[in-house]
Scaffold this motif. Structure first.
Motif, PDB file in Angstrom:
ATOM      1  N   GLU A 838      15.410  21.018  14.596  1.00 50.49           N
ATOM      2  CA  GLU A 838      14.468  21.132  15.714  1.00 50.49           C
ATOM      3  C   GLU A 838      13.185  21.851  15.352  1.00 50.49           C
ATOM      4  OE1 GLU A 838      16.321  25.002  15.381  1.00 50.49           O
ATOM      5  OE2 GLU A 838      17.141  22.955  15.346  1.00 50.49           O
ATOM      6  N   CYS A 839      13.158  22.565  14.215  1.00 45.54           N
ATOM      7  CA  CYS A 839      11.981  23.367  13.903  1.00 45.54           C
ATOM      8  C   CYS A 839      11.404  23.089  12.523  1.00 45.54           C
ATOM      9  CB  CYS A 839      12.313  24.863  14.004  1.00 45.54           C
ATOM     10  SG  CYS A 839      13.506  25.438  12.751  1.00 45.54           S
ATOM     11  N   THR A 840      12.107  22.347  11.680  1.00 42.20           N
ATOM     12  CA  THR A 840      11.686  22.200  10.295  1.00 42.20           C
ATOM     13  C   THR A 840      11.963  20.796   9.790  1.00 42.20           C
ATOM     14  OG1 THR A 840      12.350  24.503   9.953  1.00 42.20           O
ATOM     15  CG2 THR A 840      11.857  23.212   7.983  1.00 42.20           C
ATOM     16  N   THR A 841      11.033  20.293   8.995  1.00 42.29           N
ATOM     17  CA  THR A 841      11.244  19.043   8.268  1.00 42.29           C
ATOM     18  C   THR A 841      10.790  19.258   6.836  1.00 42.29           C
ATOM     19  OG1 THR A 841      10.894  17.679  10.237  1.00 42.29           O
ATOM     20  CG2 THR A 841      10.680  16.598   8.095  1.00 42.29           C
ATOM     21  N   VAL A 842      11.674  19.001   5.900  1.00 36.74           N
ATOM     22  CA  VAL A 842      11.369  19.108   4.479  1.00 36.74           C
ATOM     23  C   VAL A 842      11.845  17.834   3.807  1.00 36.74           C
ATOM     24  CG1 VAL A 842      11.685  20.409   2.344  1.00 36.74           C
ATOM     25  CG2 VAL A 842      11.627  21.614   4.531  1.00 36.74           C
ATOM     26  N   SER A 843      10.972  17.184   3.021  1.00 38.75           N
ATOM     27  CA  SER A 843      11.383  15.979   2.308  1.00 38.75           C
ATOM     28  C   SER A 843      10.733  15.953   0.939  1.00 38.75           C
ATOM     29  CB  SER A 843      11.002  14.723   3.088  1.00 38.75           C
ATOM     30  OG  SER A 843       9.601  14.628   3.239  1.00 38.75           O
ATOM     31  N   LEU A 844      11.471  15.447  -0.035  1.00 43.64           N
ATOM     32  CA  LEU A 844      10.990  15.286  -1.399  1.00 43.64           C
ATOM     33  C   LEU A 844      11.255  13.847  -1.806  1.00 43.64           C
ATOM     34  CD1 LEU A 844       9.869  16.579  -4.013  1.00 43.64           C
ATOM     35  CD2 LEU A 844      12.247  17.040  -4.666  1.00 43.64           C
ATOM     36  N   ASN A 845      10.194  13.140  -2.235  1.00 39.57           N
ATOM     37  CA  ASN A 845      10.314  11.732  -2.557  1.00 39.57           C
ATOM     38  C   ASN A 845       9.678  11.425  -3.907  1.00 39.57           C
ATOM     39  OD1 ASN A 845      11.316  10.149   0.047  1.00 39.57           O
ATOM     40  ND2 ASN A 845       9.952  11.778   0.727  1.00 39.57           N
ATOM     41  N   TYR A 846      10.310  10.535  -4.613  1.00 37.45           N
ATOM     42  CA  TYR A 846       9.751   9.984  -5.849  1.00 37.45           C
ATOM     43  C   TYR A 846       9.459   8.513  -5.574  1.00 37.45           C
ATOM     44  CZ  TYR A 846       9.481   8.112 -10.590  1.00 37.45           C
ATOM     45  OH  TYR A 846       9.077   7.468 -11.729  1.00 37.45           O
ATOM     46  N   ILE A 847       8.207   8.106  -5.738  1.00 35.59           N
ATOM     47  CA  ILE A 847       7.762   6.779  -5.327  1.00 35.59           C
ATOM     48  C   ILE A 847       7.155   6.057  -6.510  1.00 35.59           C
ATOM     49  CG2 ILE A 847       6.281   5.482  -3.740  1.00 35.59           C
ATOM     50  CD1 ILE A 847       6.266   8.053  -1.971  1.00 35.59           C
ATOM     51  N   VAL A 848       7.632   4.852  -6.757  1.00 34.71           N
ATOM     52  CA  VAL A 848       7.045   3.966  -7.763  1.00 34.71           C
ATOM     53  C   VAL A 848       6.564   2.730  -7.030  1.00 34.71           C
ATOM     54  CG1 VAL A 848       7.431   2.627  -9.853  1.00 34.71           C
ATOM     55  CG2 VAL A 848       8.611   4.804  -9.538  1.00 34.71           C
ATOM     56  N   SER A 849       5.256   2.476  -7.058  1.00 33.50           N
ATOM     57  CA  SER A 849       4.693   1.345  -6.336  1.00 33.50           C
ATOM     58  C   SER A 849       3.868   0.490  -7.282  1.00 33.50           C
ATOM     59  CB  SER A 849       3.826   1.820  -5.165  1.00 33.50           C
ATOM     60  OG  SER A 849       2.789   2.658  -5.624  1.00 33.50           O
ATOM     61  N   PRO A 850       4.002  -0.830  -7.204  1.00 34.54           N
ATOM     62  CA  PRO A 850       3.222  -1.714  -8.080  1.00 34.54           C
ATOM     63  C   PRO A 850       1.763  -1.722  -7.688  1.00 34.54           C
ATOM     64  CG  PRO A 850       4.476  -2.992  -6.503  1.00 34.54           C
ATOM     65  CD  PRO A 850       4.898  -1.563  -6.316  1.00 34.54           C
ATOM     66  N   ILE A 851       0.915  -2.002  -8.642  1.00 37.17           N
ATOM     67  CA  ILE A 851      -0.525  -2.073  -8.419  1.00 37.17           C
ATOM     68  C   ILE A 851      -0.963  -3.513  -8.577  1.00 37.17           C
ATOM     69  CG2 ILE A 851      -2.790  -1.295  -9.218  1.00 37.17           C
ATOM     70  CD1 ILE A 851      -1.386   1.157 -10.371  1.00 37.17           C
ATOM     71  N   ALA A 852      -1.567  -4.070  -7.542  1.00 42.04           N
ATOM     72  CA  ALA A 852      -2.078  -5.440  -7.590  1.00 42.04           C
ATOM     73  C   ALA A 852      -1.005  -6.407  -8.052  1.00 42.04           C
ATOM     74  CB  ALA A 852      -3.307  -5.526  -8.482  1.00 42.04           C
ATOM     75  N   ALA A 853       0.183  -6.320  -7.472  1.00 39.24           N
ATOM     76  CA  ALA A 853       1.295  -7.154  -7.915  1.00 39.24           C
ATOM     77  C   ALA A 853       1.027  -8.631  -7.676  1.00 39.24           C
ATOM     78  CB  ALA A 853       2.578  -6.738  -7.194  1.00 39.24           C
ATOM     79  N   ALA A 854       0.184  -8.957  -6.695  1.00 34.78           N
ATOM     80  CA  ALA A 854      -0.131 -10.354  -6.438  1.00 34.78           C
ATOM     81  C   ALA A 854      -0.816 -10.999  -7.626  1.00 34.78           C
ATOM     82  CB  ALA A 854      -1.018 -10.473  -5.200  1.00 34.78           C
ATOM     83  N   LEU A 855      -1.405 -10.188  -8.497  1.00 35.84           N
ATOM     84  CA  LEU A 855      -2.074 -10.708  -9.674  1.00 35.84           C
ATOM     85  C   LEU A 855      -1.137 -10.755 -10.871  1.00 35.84           C
ATOM     86  CD1 LEU A 855      -5.347  -8.701  -9.217  1.00 35.84           C
ATOM     87  CD2 LEU A 855      -4.914 -11.046  -8.547  1.00 35.84           C
ATOM     88  N   GLY A 856       0.088 -10.317 -10.694  1.00 36.60           N
ATOM     89  CA  GLY A 856       1.055 -10.398 -11.764  1.00 36.60           C
ATOM     90  C   GLY A 856       0.996  -9.269 -12.761  1.00 36.60           C
ATOM     91  N   THR A 857       0.400  -8.164 -12.451  1.00 41.04           N
ATOM     92  CA  THR A 857       0.322  -7.068 -13.416  1.00 41.04           C
ATOM     93  C   THR A 857       1.604  -6.260 -13.398  1.00 41.04           C
ATOM     94  OG1 THR A 857      -0.589  -5.501 -11.842  1.00 41.04           O
ATOM     95  CG2 THR A 857      -2.146  -6.892 -13.027  1.00 41.04           C
ATOM     96  N   ALA A 858       1.878  -5.614 -14.509  1.00 39.01           N
ATOM     97  CA  ALA A 858       3.079  -4.791 -14.623  1.00 39.01           C
ATOM     98  C   ALA A 858       2.774  -3.323 -14.392  1.00 39.01           C
ATOM     99  CB  ALA A 858       3.700  -4.970 -16.003  1.00 39.01           C
ATOM    100  N   GLU A 859       1.572  -3.000 -13.942  1.00 35.53           N
ATOM    101  CA  GLU A 859       1.184  -1.604 -13.772  1.00 35.53           C
ATOM    102  C   GLU A 859       1.752  -1.044 -12.481  1.00 35.53           C
ATOM    103  OE1 GLU A 859      -2.981  -1.789 -13.891  1.00 35.53           O
ATOM    104  OE2 GLU A 859      -3.083  -2.511 -15.924  1.00 35.53           O
TER     105      GLU A 859
END
Length: 895
Positions: A838-859
């Motif tokens: 009711e008083c606190t929210t703590v979250s830790l996330n590790y996120i891997v997201s593709p860059i310009a995936a529509a162009l077929g890049t692996a970055e």
């Protein structure tokens, strides 16, 4: 009990004594009333009150009746009354005080005082309460303590073992805030001072109330001003689980009831290789109740000061906001040089604005626009705009609109500007679309026709500087592999000249204006046998005004696009048809209601004209599945129109049980009976080919949906080849909330699409998306999501004719090389854990997201995100990029 002495004697003396006792009782009752009314405007004693432990009920009732009704000179607003309820009332004429004892409750105006014992001293006009003391003020805040010394209007005084609880709303949720101190002072009913006090929004532990809350602010002095709604803390320390973590000599914060207050907001910390380390310190200025300004300078060790300002204004008819950002970079070399980055720029910035206004109860207008100095700015400086679609298709969309809505009509006029934000985008290929005007009106059919008549119209005008095309990849060597700044860009030998086998045109350079209108009629008849017959008819007309334009090295490409119709072209498409359904319904009691419904549809119309000789901008997304099986026109937009005589056949079966079980199955096929099959002859984007509709007998499509209850849903849809029944397209998934059986929320979807070479997809596409949240306890949770590419065949997009010349002129739109074709690839992932109460929210996330995936890049971008929110105080986000990215975000290197 204090009072006069009683008389004594025999005979007449006894009678005289009893008479005098009655007189004395009445006198003392009148004195008690006068005593209370001298302190407050009006006194009323509740029905449960008694004059003393031995007093009789009639005396209490007569006391209430004798309370004067008019105001007195005492403190308080005119007409306010003091209502006293207690087990007994005790008065002492000698000491000039009155005591209410036993569940005493005093109501004065909006304030209520409750205690085991309350004493009012008329000499000092002070109220002394002790034992489970509870004071509720006009704001709803509850003050509790062991002892309270207050003025007679409850506005001033001292409180021992003070505790205050107040319920407020924060982000739509009720939150209780708590103050406590060994001793506090209430001043003028507006301020409360806490000596060595604490503040928290956490609930105390029910089993061990002596345990420190999850977090609290402990200070030498806390002053809460209910008039200014400011809480000030002196010599304060932030404690988590009783452990001191941070110290501030002095700070102020608006109390939780405040939604708008001038002052500093929660800072945001920044850390990256290109930007360095820094902090953003937002300062909110409450200019007026309906408009404000937020200044958010960010001080960056590598780049200097990033200035940001946002102005918001709400009017009677709507609202708008304006946000500007800008920086004079001190280290531009941290970014790649042009044209792959903004390393050659000193000043970079953006302007964003959004607004909406109601002209009347039926009309509204507005805008949502963004402008940037370069395509990498918003991402480099982490200014995420709501107009950026996703990480997969990164572009900023600006639009302005006018919308009108009637009882059975709709009007919408818009304009669009698309800004590509990927290094692979070439802005000259992005169209400027304005206006786009839609009008839709439904009326009752005239006379004997009955039914419904619908009128639809659309006007679209767009312009583009350079032709947007896509090469169809072939297996083999590259034409060449030029490089810039040490980065190789392989280019395919496609689209040097236009041929349907090697090149698709997504949009022509030049201008294109189309006017479309359609009027339709339908009416449903249900006979006595339950057959549902719906005849329909429509007339569609389109007019095209096209001015294609050649540009530079694209001459050879455009000149071979098939002699597009220039200037004016038109087409007309009339159609008549009928939709037939015959549902068979049976009720099997506890087994539910079962419905079997055969469906047949017949549409008669002439063949489509000008196929491949007109632009196709808005009808390139063609998906044949269960949702489009019974559509009159299966194209997604106005630039194409379906022609020929066609029948659509199918059936569906559904079950609904009293227990909430639902199931639905649909299966069908579309058949071209006569005329030209619109889907067999592709246009300049090959739309229609490899769609499952490009044969006389289409592929089969089906759907299965099962929902055992409202928390679980399965759905599967598929397309099967008409000849050998192999799967051409398959999608299946589940969404479930398993509580109360298991504390799990999950979704899982699998998709498979076979190769569509004519559309540029020479390999199959297959992948899985999954997300799940597991509630370890009511407060602790772990969560994760993943996007898995099971084929990992990268598509080739946006190749230029005369690739080498194009690259030297403006090296964009280049095609990536295949990476591990046919193998599974974890394209995106998010893993996290957190705590929430009711008083606190703590979250830790590790996120891997593709860059310009529509162009077929692996970055991919790799980010660690820590978010901490202390309810009523604020929240902090700490974001750190990790891993490696190269060209797509314009940063030289990121570690």
């Amino acid at each position: 009990m204090s009072g006069s002495g009683s008389g004594s004697g025999v005979g007449s003396w006894l009678e005289l004594g009893l008479a005098l006792r009655k007189v004395a009782d009445i006198a003392f009752a009148a004195g008690w009333v006068a005593l209370l009314t001298a302190a407050v405007p009006t006194v009323a004693v509740g029905p449960a009150a008694a004059q003393s432990a031995n007093a009789q009920a009639p005396k209490a009732q007569s006391l209430k009746a004798q309370a004067p009704k008019g105001p007195s000179p005492a403190a308080g607003k005119p007409g306010e009354r003091l209502l006293v309820e207690a087990a007994e009332l005790i008065y002492d004429n000698d000491k000039n005080n009155v005591t209410a004892r036993g569940n005493a409750e005093l109501h004065y105006g909006p304030r209520t005082l409750q205690a085991d014992r309350v004493l009012y001293d008329r000499n000092t006009s002070r109220v002394f309460a002790e034992g489970n003391v509870r004071l509720t003020d006009e704001t709803g805040a509850v003050l509790t303590g062991d002892k309270m010394e207050l003025t007679d209007d409850f506005k001033n005084g001292f409180i021992d073992a003070l505790r205050i609880q107040q319920t407020i709303e924060s982000k739509g949720q009720p939150v209780r805030t708590r103050f406590s101190a060994p001793r506090g002072e209430r001043i003028d009913g507006e301020r409360t001072s806490f000596e060595y006090g604490t503040y928290t929004a956490c609930e105390p532990c029910k089993n061990h109330p002596e345990t420190p809350p999850l977090w609290q602010i402990r200070a030498a002095k806390i002053i809460h001003n209910n008039e200014t709604h400011i809480i000030s803390f002196e010599e304060s320390t932030l404690e988590v689980a009783g452990i001191p973590l941070a110290y501030l000599p002095y700070f102020e914060a608006a109390d939780p009831t405040v939604k708008r207050k001038t002052g500093f907001l929660t800072p945001r910390f920044i850390s990256s290789t290109a930007l360095g380390r820094g902090v953003s310190t937002p300062f909110f200025i409450n200019l007026a109740p309906n408009y404000d300004l937020t200044l958010s300078p960010a001080f960056l060790s590598n780049q200097g000061v990033l200035g940001q300002a946002e102005y918001r204004h709400r009017l009677d008819t709507g609202s708008f906001n304006l946000r500007v950002s800008g920086i004079f970079q001190t280290t531009p070399s941290a970014f790649l040089p042009g044209p792959l980055g903004a390393g050659d720029r000193d000043f970079r910035g953006s302007v964003e604005s959004k607004g909406e206004f109601y002209i009347s109860d039926r009309w509204r207008t507005g805008w949502d626009v963004v402008g940037v100095t370069d395509k990498w700015f918003l991402d480099n400086y982490r200014i995420r705009n709501q107009n950026i679609t996703t990480d997969y298709f990164r572009e900023a969309v600006s639009t302005g609109f006018l919308i009108g809505q009637g009882d059975r009509s709709w009007f919408e006029a818009r304009g669009y500007y698309f800004k590509g934000l990927s290094s692979f985008d070439w802005q000259k290929e992005q169209p400027l679309v304005a206006p786009v005007i839609d009008y839709d009106k439904r009326i009752n059919g005239p006379g004997f026709l009955g039914g419904e008549v619908r009128f639809e119209s659309n006007i679209t005008h767009l312009s583009r500087e350079a032709t947007d095309y896509q090469g169809i990849p072939r297996t083999g060597a590259y034409l060449l592999s030029p490089s810039a700044n040490g980065i190789n860009y392989p280019l395919y030998e496609t689209c040097l000249t236009f041929t349907r086998s090697t090149c698709l045109v997504r949009g022509l350079a030049g201008t294109d204006t189309r006017l479309s209108a359609q009027v339709s009629w339908r009416r449903t008849f249900i006979d006595d046998a339950g057959q549902v017959i719906t005849p329909f008819a429509y007339l569609r007309t389109d007019a095209f005004f096209v001015d294609p334009r050649n540009s530079g090295y694209q001459n050879a490409l455009v000149q071979n696009i098939g002699r597009q119709d220039e200037d004016f072209s038109g087409r007309v498409m009339p159609a008549v048809g009928v939709d037939y359904r015959y549902p068979f319904v049976s009720n099997f009691g506890p087994l539910g209601v079962h419905t079997l419904e055969p469906i047949a549809q017949l549409v008669l119309r002439p063949s489509e004209t000008h196929i491949g000789r007109l632009p196709n901008e808005d009808a390139q997304s063609l998906v044949f599945d269960d949702t489009s099986l019974f559509e009159w026109d299966k194209f997604s937009g106005y630039d194409r129109v379906e022609g020929g005589v066609r029948t659509n056949l199918g059936a569906q079966y559904s079950v609904v049980t009293p227990a909430g079980w639902y199931a639905n199955v649909l299966f069908g096929e579309s058949i071209q009976l006569a005329g030209v099959n619109s889907f067999r002859r592709g246009d300049i984007a090959n739309v229609g080919l490899d769609s499952g509709l490009d044969k006389r007998f289409s592929d089969y499509v089906g759907r299965v949906q099962v929902s055992p209850n409202q928390n679980i849903s399965f759905i599967t849809r598929a397309r099967f080849d008409q000849q050998d029944f192999h799967v051409s397209r398959f999608e299946t998934g589940i969404t479930a909330r398993l509580a109360p059986f298991a504390p799990v929320d999950l979704s899982l979807f699998y998709s498979f699409y076979e190769a569509q070479p004519a559309l540029g997809f020479v390999h199959k596409r297959e992948g899985v998306t999954a997300s799940a949240t597991y509630h370890v306890t009511p407060n602790w949770f772990v969560t994760g999501s993943a996007l898995v590419d099971l084929s990992h065949y990268l598509d080739v997009r946006d190749n230029f004719a005369d690739a080498y010349t194009a690259f030297l002129t403006n090296p964009v739109g280049v095609a990536p090389v295949y990476v591990n074709p046919g193998k599974a690839y974890l394209s995106g992932i998010s893993l996290g854990a957190g705590y929430q109460d009711e008083c606190t929210t703590v979250s830790l996330n590790y996120i891997v997201s593709p860059i310009a995936a529509a162009l077929g890049t692996a970055e991919r971008n790799r980010t660690v995100l820590l978010r901490v929110e202390l309810k009523t105080l604020g929240e902090v986000d700490l974001r750190q990029n990790v891993g490696t990215a190269t060209t797509s975000d314009g940063i030289a290197t990121v570690r």
